[in-house]
Design a protein around this motif. Structure first.
Motif: not given
Length: 275
Positions: A113-142
């Motif tokens: 979503t963040l890599s291929c879709c420019s609208v949610p990637r640039r729209r605040f606050p959805w971009n930061l929410i998606l980035l936070a979910v991405f960070t938590l998921s990758l942190s859990y895996m790591t």
């Protein structure tokens, strides 16, 4: 028009008196503009002003990216430390691998979503929410990956990762070598890693080959170290290719992913499995 006609009539009279008519020579460009009023800003002042504005925008952009990146790394470090040092949590996540696959699905969806879709990637606050979910998921895996390794190995690999990332960042900011122009080399390297990963996925389930696994990890660490330099210079904006200041979420995503992958490959190289 009247003055032009009178001038031509005078010239005709002079020519009728026996003098040859000579057309007036048109003025040069410098003579034509010599009496014009000067512009409000000359080229040097406009260039200086715009360059100054671009530098300020780029500095704010870099500061924003690294501020978000520091928060991401702190969250990842806290989760890795929790999964490594806290035995009850470690036992729970190792006995429930379903959470790992769920976090992997969340990671994959948010990354696309963040890599291929420019609208949610640039729209605040959805971009930061998606980035936070991405960070938590990758942190859990790591964190789950780190829980299978010895505590000293995890701490050592964290230290190596910090040192390597610091050196690569300083190198990217100081060197005149343009890493962004080497995107073709990185693409070929990625294809080699992809094919090697497919071969390993077929070979390793039947027979584990330590040197083959270590070679793949070394190549992966080199590749993502190069990607870290590439993404850092994209962030700087003074090379052949530059990242748009509007893409601070995408820039943060790339650098964070590079650092996490570098740590994972170092853990695969230097880490000692728990007994």
């Amino acid at each position: 028009v009247l003055s032009v006609q009178l001038s031509l009539a005078n010239k005709a009279d002079e020519s009728s008196n026996g003098e040859a008519f000579v057309a007036p020579v048109p003025p040069t460009y410098e003579e034509a503009i010599s009496g014009a009023s000067a512009p409000c800003y000359n080229d040097i002042e406009m260039l200086t002003e715009f360059t100054w504005d671009d530098v300020n925008i780029r500095r704010v952009f870099i500061r924003k990216v690294y501020s978000i990146l520091m928060i991401q790394l702190l969250v990842t470090f806290a989760i890795v430390a929790l999964f490594t040092f806290c035995d009850p949590v470690k036992d729970y996540i190792q006995n429930n691998p379903g959470w790992y696959w769920a976090s992997y699905a969340v990671f994959f969806v948010t990354y696309l979503t963040l890599s291929c879709c420019s609208v949610p990637r640039r729209r605040f606050p959805w971009n930061l929410i998606l980035l936070a979910v991405f960070t938590l998921s990758l942190s859990y895996m790591t964190g789950m990956l780190s829980s299978f390794y010895n505590t000293k190995s995890v701490v050592m690999c964290l230290g190596i990762t910090v040192a390597v990332c610091l050196v690569v960042t300083i190198f990217s900011f100081q060197t005149k070598f343009d890493v962004t122009s080497c995107h073709g080399v990185l693409f070929i390297f990625c294809m080699v890693m992809f094919i090697s990963g497919v071969v390993l996925a077929i070979v390793l389930p039947f027979r584990y080959v330590p040197w083959l696994d270590a070679t793949y990890a070394v190549l992966g660490a080199i590749l993502f170290t190069m990607f870290l330099a590439f993404d850092t210079q994209l962030l700087m904006g003074n090379k052949k290719y530059a990242m748009s200041p509007e893409e601070y979420v995408f820039a943060t995503l790339n650098i964070y992913l590079d650092i996490v992958y570098i740590f994972s490959f170092f853990l695969q190289i230097f880490g000692a499995k728990r007994d």
